[in-house]
Design a protein around this motif. Sequence first.
Motif, PDB file in Angstrom:
ATOM      1  N   LEU A   1       1.065  -1.231  -0.177  1.00 50.82           N
ATOM      2  CA  LEU A   1       0.496  -0.127  -0.261  1.00 50.82           C
ATOM      3  C   LEU A   1       0.849   1.497  -0.326  1.00 50.82           C
ATOM      4  O   LEU A   1       0.612   2.226  -0.279  1.00 50.82           O
ATOM      5  CB  LEU A   1      -1.488   0.232   1.393  1.00 50.82           C
ATOM      6  CG  LEU A   1      -1.971  -0.634   0.348  1.00 50.82           C
ATOM      7  CD1 LEU A   1      -3.281  -0.598   2.106  1.00 50.82           C
ATOM      8  CD2 LEU A   1      -3.326  -0.071   0.093  1.00 50.82           C
ATOM      9  N   LYS A   2       1.774   1.110   0.607  1.00 53.23           N
ATOM     10  CA  LYS A   2       3.012   2.445   0.460  1.00 53.23           C
ATOM     11  C   LYS A   2       3.482   2.099  -0.441  1.00 53.23           C
ATOM     12  O   LYS A   2       3.413   3.829  -1.121  1.00 53.23           O
ATOM     13  CB  LYS A   2       3.846   1.884   1.648  1.00 53.23           C
ATOM     14  CG  LYS A   2       3.895   2.044   2.934  1.00 53.23           C
ATOM     15  CD  LYS A   2       5.069   2.077   3.952  1.00 53.23           C
ATOM     16  CE  LYS A   2       4.241   1.689   5.340  1.00 53.23           C
ATOM     17  NZ  LYS A   2       5.831   1.275   6.300  1.00 53.23           N
ATOM     18  N   THR A   3       3.490   1.220  -1.616  1.00 52.24           N
ATOM     19  CA  THR A   3       4.133   1.711  -2.537  1.00 52.24           C
ATOM     20  C   THR A   3       3.296   2.102  -3.780  1.00 52.24           C
ATOM     21  O   THR A   3       3.274   3.179  -4.643  1.00 52.24           O
ATOM     22  CB  THR A   3       4.659  -0.044  -3.507  1.00 52.24           C
ATOM     23  OG1 THR A   3       5.452  -0.353  -2.481  1.00 52.24           O
ATOM     24  CG2 THR A   3       4.866   0.645  -5.036  1.00 52.24           C
TER      25      THR A   3
ATOM     26  N   GLN B   1       0.392   4.153  -2.991  1.00 49.39           N
ATOM     27  CA  GLN B   1       0.559   5.639  -2.672  1.00 49.39           C
ATOM     28  C   GLN B   1       1.339   6.716  -2.782  1.00 49.39           C
ATOM     29  O   GLN B   1       1.508   7.558  -3.774  1.00 49.39           O
ATOM     30  CB  GLN B   1       0.516   5.581  -0.841  1.00 49.39           C
ATOM     31  CG  GLN B   1      -0.342   7.130  -0.219  1.00 49.39           C
ATOM     32  CD  GLN B   1      -1.354   7.546  -0.355  1.00 49.39           C
ATOM     33  OE1 GLN B   1      -2.203   6.812  -0.099  1.00 49.39           O
ATOM     34  NE2 GLN B   1      -1.386   8.353  -1.156  1.00 49.39           N
ATOM     35  N   LYS B   2       2.502   6.042  -3.468  1.00 50.68           N
ATOM     36  CA  LYS B   2       3.951   7.056  -3.807  1.00 50.68           C
ATOM     37  C   LYS B   2       3.550   6.841  -5.061  1.00 50.68           C
ATOM     38  O   LYS B   2       3.918   8.196  -5.366  1.00 50.68           O
ATOM     39  CB  LYS B   2       4.973   5.524  -3.336  1.00 50.68           C
ATOM     40  CG  LYS B   2       5.790   6.207  -2.191  1.00 50.68           C
ATOM     41  CD  LYS B   2       7.366   5.124  -1.943  1.00 50.68           C
ATOM     42  CE  LYS B   2       7.273   5.599  -0.284  1.00 50.68           C
ATOM     43  NZ  LYS B   2       8.625   4.271  -0.467  1.00 50.68           N
ATOM     44  N   LEU B   3       3.452   5.772  -5.839  1.00 52.39           N
ATOM     45  CA  LEU B   3       2.254   5.680  -7.350  1.00 52.39           C
ATOM     46  C   LEU B   3       1.521   6.484  -7.122  1.00 52.39           C
ATOM     47  O   LEU B   3       1.952   7.543  -8.342  1.00 52.39           O
ATOM     48  CB  LEU B   3       2.458   4.269  -7.721  1.00 52.39           C
ATOM     49  CG  LEU B   3       2.152   4.028  -8.960  1.00 52.39           C
ATOM     50  CD1 LEU B   3       2.359   2.313  -8.882  1.00 52.39           C
ATOM     51  CD2 LEU B   3       0.697   4.196  -9.105  1.00 52.39           C
ATOM     52  N   HIS B   4       0.742   6.661  -6.245  1.00 46.89           N
ATOM     53  CA  HIS B   4      -0.490   7.747  -7.039  1.00 46.89           C
ATOM     54  C   HIS B   4      -0.107   9.546  -6.513  1.00 46.89           C
ATOM     55  O   HIS B   4      -0.060   9.900  -7.606  1.00 46.89           O
ATOM     56  CB  HIS B   4      -1.334   7.810  -5.430  1.00 46.89           C
ATOM     57  CG  HIS B   4      -2.342   8.736  -5.666  1.00 46.89           C
ATOM     58  ND1 HIS B   4      -3.060   9.394  -4.956  1.00 46.89           N
ATOM     59  CD2 HIS B   4      -3.424   8.355  -6.535  1.00 46.89           C
ATOM     60  CE1 HIS B   4      -3.354  10.075  -5.010  1.00 46.89           C
ATOM     61  NE2 HIS B   4      -4.068  10.382  -5.815  1.00 46.89           N
ATOM     62  N   ASP B   5       1.007   9.576  -5.867  1.00 45.35           N
ATOM     63  CA  ASP B   5       1.416  10.866  -5.850  1.00 45.35           C
ATOM     64  C   ASP B   5       2.415  11.321  -6.246  1.00 45.35           C
ATOM     65  O   ASP B   5       2.621  12.567  -6.264  1.00 45.35           O
ATOM     66  CB  ASP B   5       2.048  10.915  -4.348  1.00 45.35           C
ATOM     67  CG  ASP B   5       1.324  10.497  -2.712  1.00 45.35           C
ATOM     68  OD1 ASP B   5      -0.318  10.581  -3.456  1.00 45.35           O
ATOM     69  OD2 ASP B   5       1.633  10.411  -1.690  1.00 45.35           O
ATOM     70  N   LYS B   6       3.388   9.940  -6.860  1.00 46.60           N
ATOM     71  CA  LYS B   6       4.690  10.865  -7.788  1.00 46.60           C
ATOM     72  C   LYS B   6       3.734  10.543  -9.741  1.00 46.60           C
ATOM     73  O   LYS B   6       3.696  11.879 -10.004  1.00 46.60           O
ATOM     74  CB  LYS B   6       5.801   9.869  -8.393  1.00 46.60           C
ATOM     75  CG  LYS B   6       6.362   9.851  -9.385  1.00 46.60           C
ATOM     76  CD  LYS B   6       7.360   8.567  -9.162  1.00 46.60           C
ATOM     77  CE  LYS B   6       8.492   8.851 -10.306  1.00 46.60           C
ATOM     78  NZ  LYS B   6       9.142  10.313 -10.267  1.00 46.60           N
ATOM     79  N   TYR B   7       3.052   9.896  -9.756  1.00 48.14           N
ATOM     80  CA  TYR B   7       2.045   9.455 -10.968  1.00 48.14           C
ATOM     81  C   TYR B   7       0.538  10.344 -11.303  1.00 48.14           C
ATOM     82  O   TYR B   7       0.780  11.003 -12.307  1.00 48.14           O
ATOM     83  CB  TYR B   7       2.170   9.262 -11.978  1.00 48.14           C
ATOM     84  CG  TYR B   7       3.778   8.468 -12.165  1.00 48.14           C
ATOM     85  CD1 TYR B   7       3.805   8.422 -13.155  1.00 48.14           C
ATOM     86  CD2 TYR B   7       3.866   7.229 -10.900  1.00 48.14           C
ATOM     87  CE1 TYR B   7       5.460   7.907 -12.983  1.00 48.14           C
ATOM     88  CE2 TYR B   7       4.861   6.346 -10.800  1.00 48.14           C
ATOM     89  CZ  TYR B   7       6.034   6.943 -12.004  1.00 48.14           C
ATOM     90  OH  TYR B   7       7.597   6.324 -12.371  1.00 48.14           O
ATOM     91  N   GLN B   8       0.259  11.122 -10.373  1.00 46.81           N
ATOM     92  CA  GLN B   8      -1.104  11.446 -10.636  1.00 46.81           C
ATOM     93  C   GLN B   8      -2.148  11.443 -11.119  1.00 46.81           C
ATOM     94  O   GLN B   8      -3.058  11.856 -11.812  1.00 46.81           O
ATOM     95  CB  GLN B   8      -1.157  13.767 -10.376  1.00 46.81           C
ATOM     96  CG  GLN B   8      -0.064  14.277  -9.622  1.00 46.81           C
ATOM     97  CD  GLN B   8      -0.550  14.029  -8.647  1.00 46.81           C
ATOM     98  OE1 GLN B   8      -1.553  15.111  -8.428  1.00 46.81           O
ATOM     99  NE2 GLN B   8       0.066  14.049  -7.188  1.00 46.81           N
ATOM    100  N   ILE B   9      -2.371   9.906 -10.822  1.00 49.59           N
ATOM    101  CA  ILE B   9      -3.347   9.245 -11.356  1.00 49.59           C
ATOM    102  C   ILE B   9      -4.920   8.792 -10.450  1.00 49.59           C
ATOM    103  O   ILE B   9      -4.232   8.650  -9.300  1.00 49.59           O
ATOM    104  CB  ILE B   9      -2.800   7.604 -12.028  1.00 49.59           C
ATOM    105  CG1 ILE B   9      -2.040   6.521 -10.704  1.00 49.59           C
ATOM    106  CG2 ILE B   9      -1.631   8.193 -13.073  1.00 49.59           C
ATOM    107  CD1 ILE B   9      -1.074   5.506 -11.265  1.00 49.59           C
ATOM    108  N   SER B  10      -5.516   8.397 -10.422  1.00 48.62           N
ATOM    109  CA  SER B  10      -6.980   7.801 -10.041  1.00 48.62           C
ATOM    110  C   SER B  10      -6.652   6.217  -9.501  1.00 48.62           C
ATOM    111  O   SER B  10      -5.616   5.611 -10.923  1.00 48.62           O
ATOM    112  CB  SER B  10      -8.391   7.920 -11.235  1.00 48.62           C
ATOM    113  OG  SER B  10      -8.134   9.418 -11.231  1.00 48.62           O
TER     114      SER B  10
END
Length: 237
Positions: free
Chosen positions: A173-175, A177-186
Motif C-alpha cells: 500500500l505504501k508503494t 500511495q507513492k505511485l499515486h502521489d508521483k504520477y497523479q493517477i486515479s
Amino acid sequence: MLKLNHLTMRFGGLTALKDVSLHIGQNEIVGLVGPNGAGKTTLFNVISGLAKPSSGQVIFDSKNVLKSPLYAKARMGIGRTFQIPQPMHELTVRENLIVAQRFGTGRVNLEKINEILDFLNLSAKAEVDAASELSLTELKALEVGKAMATNPKILLLDEVLAGLETHGKREFLKTLQKLHDKYQISIFMIEHDIETVSNFSQRICVLNFGQIIADGPPSEVFNDPTVIECYTGGDHA
C-alpha cells in the motif's frame, strides 16, 4: 474522468450488474467493495473492455468508450491489473513490461521501463523469467508495472493485495500511495479487507447483487445499516 451511466449486464437469466452509475474523478482513490459474487470483477471487465454490457455507457475523458477495442482503451489511459497475476510465460520481467507498453502505447520507451522497474523494486529481477522466478509480492508488483507501462490516467486494481500477509499489504500500500502521489493517477480498487481499503481510499462504493448500495467517505459507508446488513446477512457465495 471515468463515468459509468446505468450499466446493466445480463448472463442469460442472471443480472450481474443492474443500473450501475458512478464516477471516478481525476487523481481520486476509490475503493470498490462488496460480498463475493456482487459483480465487482464484472464491473472492471466492462470498464476495461473484456465484457460488453447489455446496456449503459462507459464515459472516459468525456468520450463514450464502450465500443472501443481493448488496445484503444489502454491507449486512452485505462490500466488494469488482475486478481491472479498473469505474467507472460518465457519472457523476462523487463520483456513483460515492454510487451505491455507496446500494446498500451504503440511504442517502446526503455527509459520509462527502467523507471518502473526501479520504482517497484524489480530492477534486480529484470532479466529473470517472470513466470517462474518471482515471489507473490513481486508478481503483484509486476501486474502493477505492466499497467503502469501503458501510461495510465486511471488504474483498475482487482484485489492486488490478495494473498499477501499483513506486513506485505502495508508495504504494498505504501508503494501504491507513492505511485499515486508521483504520477497523479486515479485508482479504482477492489479489496475485501475493510480496514485496508478504508485507510487507503478517499471514497468507497459498495456493490451488492450487482447494484451500488452506498457511495461516500469510508467512515459513513461502513456505518450505513444497509452496508452492514449486506455483509452480515444472506448468502452471496
